[in-house]
Design a protein around this motif. Structure first.
Motif, short mmCIF file in Angstrom:
data_model
loop_
_atom_site.label_atom_id
_atom_site.label_comp_id
_atom_site.label_asym_id
_atom_site.label_seq_id
_atom_site.Cartn_x
_atom_site.Cartn_y
_atom_site.Cartn_z
N ASP A 1 64.63 -102.02 52.70
CA ASP A 1 64.65 -101.25 53.94
C ASP A 1 65.90 -101.52 54.77
N LYS A 2 66.35 -102.77 54.73
CA LYS A 2 67.49 -103.17 55.56
C LYS A 2 68.83 -102.89 54.89
N GLY A 3 68.80 -102.45 53.62
CA GLY A 3 70.03 -102.08 52.94
C GLY A 3 70.98 -103.23 52.69
N THR A 4 70.44 -104.40 52.36
CA THR A 4 71.29 -105.58 52.15
C THR A 4 72.29 -105.36 51.02
N ALA A 5 71.82 -104.83 49.88
CA ALA A 5 72.72 -104.58 48.76
C ALA A 5 73.75 -103.51 49.12
#
Length: 339
Positions: free
Chosen positions: A178-182
């Motif tokens: 959800d947080k788009g870390t990648a």
């Protein structure tokens, strides 16, 4: 005025590391006390507050795997509502559970909706008689009646201004798709800048498969969960914050915290981001990875002093306290046991 603040108990209030709901509740409690309000904070026993503290659980259940959070949240709510006749109103920051027992509240019930984890929890909101406060206009359920939108506030004094920033980008939040870390890693790599990751690992498989292989201690650094003092240092030392969210985020405290430190934001245009980011002043809103990469070098040229000025004016915790006092006045003016 006597106010009961029913806080979450996953973590201490305020949290030592992660715990955005606890952070907001703690700031509100202390801010209300400063205004002369008689506040009782229902939270964990190790919480730190200038309000009167009442607790049934000594420590946050998220830190103790042998503690069943469902049981202790139920006991927590039951205890607070048993005392509700002592207060002019009860203000809940504890999601849907207290709403299931609204008929046992002997004072008007205000509920701040920190986000809907699933549409499956909406029946609790529809059934209760409570005054709902949204944390962004974007996060409102269309069939609920809201008394106000109150954007979160932050401790400005604890987020000192960093005039210079640095070369690295930062991604701040739980490690989760959800947080788009990648996605943040990919943006930083294409932008040719190092990236500092901060946050608890909430999705272990995602971390191991999509994030950990890129962590090398140089181009990508993972600091884990950081406390308040370290948070301010890391955010302030960044060139920009990357926030490539993959969901409609209700608010985004780390975005505000970065801006208060003077660090501009590059965020995906989803959820509350158009409400939180003043485009061209505190950051840039983009659609997708390529736009984010192109926006990085424009964002780092934004005036950091102006970024802080705007963010402080909009998101100082004192403004949040003012807004909630207006909410309380409106709810009490309605009269009646349940508002």
């Amino acid at each position: 005025m006597r106010v009961a603040l029913l806080g979450p108990i996953a973590w201490r209030t305020p949290p030592e590391h992660y715990g955005p709901w606890e952070q907001v509740t703690g700031l509100l409690a202390d801010g209300l006390v400063e205004r002369g309000v008689d506040v009782t904070l229902f939270a964990t026993g190790d919480s730190r507050t200038t309000a009167e503290l009442d607790a049934v659980l000594p420590h946050g259940y998220a830190e103790h795997p042998d503690v069943d959070g469902r049981v202790w949240e139920a006991l927590h709510v039951s205890h607070a509502l048993a005392r509700s006749a002592e207060f002019d109103l009860v203000h809940s920051h504890l999601d849907w559970l207290p709403l299931c027992f609204w008929q046992h509240a002997d004072a008007p019930l205000v509920s701040t909706v920190h986000g809907f984890s699933s549409p499956a929890i909406l029946p609790a909101y529809r059934a209760a008689r409570a005054a709902y406060v949204s944390i962004s206009d974007a996060d409102r359920a269309p069939d609920l009646d809201y008394v106000a939108t109150v954007h979160h506030g932050v401790d400005v004094a604890g987020l000192p201004f960093d005039r210079q920033g640095g070369e690295a980008l930062v991604s701040f939040g739980r490690i989760h798709p959800d947080k788009g870390t990648a996605e943040a890693i990919a943006i930083a790599r294409k932008a040719g800048r190092p990236l500092v990751l901060c946050g608890i690992v909430q999705d272990q498989r995602y971390f191991e498969e999509e994030v950990a292989p890129h962590i090398d201690g140089h181009d990508v650094v993972h600091l884990g969960s950081v406390g308040p003092q370290e948070r301010a240092r890391v955010l302030g030392a960044a060139a920009a914050l990357l926030h490539p969210i993959a969901f409609d985020e209700p608010f985004g405290l780390s975005v505000v915290e970065a801006m208060v430190c003077g660090t501009p934001v590059v965020a995906y245009r989803r959820g509350s981001m158009p409400e939180v980011v003043d485009e061209g002043l505190t950051g840039l809103l983009v659609e997708g990875l390529d736009e984010a990469v192109a926006a990085v070098e424009r964002a780092v040229l934004l005036d950091r002093a102006r970024c802080r000025e705007v963010a402080v004016r909009r998101f100082d915790s004192a403004r949040m306290v003012d807004d909630y006092l207006q909410v309380y006045a409106a709810v009490l003016a309605r009269g009646g046991r349940h508002g």
